[in-house]
Each structure stands twice: as C-alpha cells, then as structure tokens.
Design a protein around this motif. Structure first.
Motif: not given
Ligand code: FES
Ligand code: FES
Length: 159
Positions: A39-50, A60-62
């Motif tokens: 998890e990084s941004c937690g709002v579907g904007a960064c891709g670290s939870c892909t 997957s955070c979204f």
């Molecule tokens: S944590 Fe950034 S897109 Fe999911």
C-alpha cells in the motif's frame, strides 16, 4: 457484514471470513501474508498494490475483496517457480531497475500483463500501459530498460 468467501490466489483456493468493507489489498497482505502487495496511496493512483485479476492489472487497494470472488488472482509470489526468479524479475535485477523496490512488484505484474496481451508492444505502448505505476525513487529510465530487456527475454521464454 461478515461473510465467508473463497479467493483463488496464485492457483490456490483460499477460504476466509471477510468484512464486506475489506479491500483486496487488506486480505492479500494482512490475512494471506503476501508481502509483495504494497500500500502506498491507498486510492488507486500509484500502482504499488497491483495484482493480476484474470491476467489484467488492478489496484487491490481500490477493490473490495468480495468483488474478487470467481477470478484468478496473481501476486508477485505466484509468478516464479519457487526456485528462480521469473524472467521479468531477472530483467529488473540485471538492469538495476530498483532502488527501494517498493514499486517493483506492481511494475513486474503490469509488464507481465502487457507482454501477454501484446508481446510486440512498442515503447509508447509500454509507457502508456505503465502510466498507472509510479516510482517514487523516479527510476523510470532503468525501469524502461528493464521492460525492454524483459521483452527480449520473452521472445525466448514462455511467460
Ligand atoms: S496503493 Fe496506490 S494504487 Fe493502491
Ligand atoms: S524503486 Fe523506490 S519506489 Fe520505485
């Protein structure tokens, strides 16, 4: 509301009780201990939870875990053979395309998805496809080198 669900993750059926509000990220990371899902941004904007959902990258955070029932889910832990790295991971290591590596699992999975969809993807297509994956270390030049190296490797290896 709590409910029991079965998720297919890395080819295994995982049955667990989740809350309707639990995100897929929370279930994969906190419950199934798949530490590559970050998890990084937690709002579907960064891709670290892909993760891959039927082969397509999703944040997957979204996504609620209950919405992932019935799909094939793949995390980074599911792409190697347990003995050696997947060739896309090898390309990232060989090209030194990681600094803190926080973003790397998301990039590797997105590259895998695009190479499966379009093995001959152009540089422009890669840039467009990977636009949702952010690297806060700003190692984009090395990442693009790794992407091209992975594409070369994919010609000789089954993805
Ligand atoms: S944590 Fe950034 S897109 Fe999911
Ligand atoms: S290598 Fe650090 S966020 Fe990408």
């Amino acid at each position: 509301m709590k409910r029991e669900i079965t998720l297919k993750v890395n080819r295994l059926d995982e049955t667990l009780t989740v809350d309707d509000a639990d995100t897929l990220l929370e279930v994969l990371r906190d419950r199934l201990k798949l530490w590559s899902v970050r998890e990084s941004c937690g709002v579907g904007a960064c891709g670290s939870c892909t993760v891959l959902m039927d082969g397509r990258p999703v944040s997957s955070c979204f996504l609620l875990a209950v919405r992932a029932v019935g799909y094939e889910l793949t995390t980074l832990e599911g792409i190697g053979d347990g003995q050696r790295l997947h060739f896309i991971q090898e390309a990232f290591v060989e090209q030194r395309a990681l600094q803190c590596a926080y973003c790397t699992p998301g990039f590797v999975l997105s590259v895998k998805a695009l190479l499966e969809e379009n093995p001959d993807a152009s540089d422009e297509a890669f840039r467009e496809y990977l636009a949702g994956n952010l690297c806060r270390c700003a190692g984009y030049a090395d990442i693009l080198n790794a992407v091209h190296a992975a594409q070369e490797k994919s010609k000789a290896v089954m993805i």
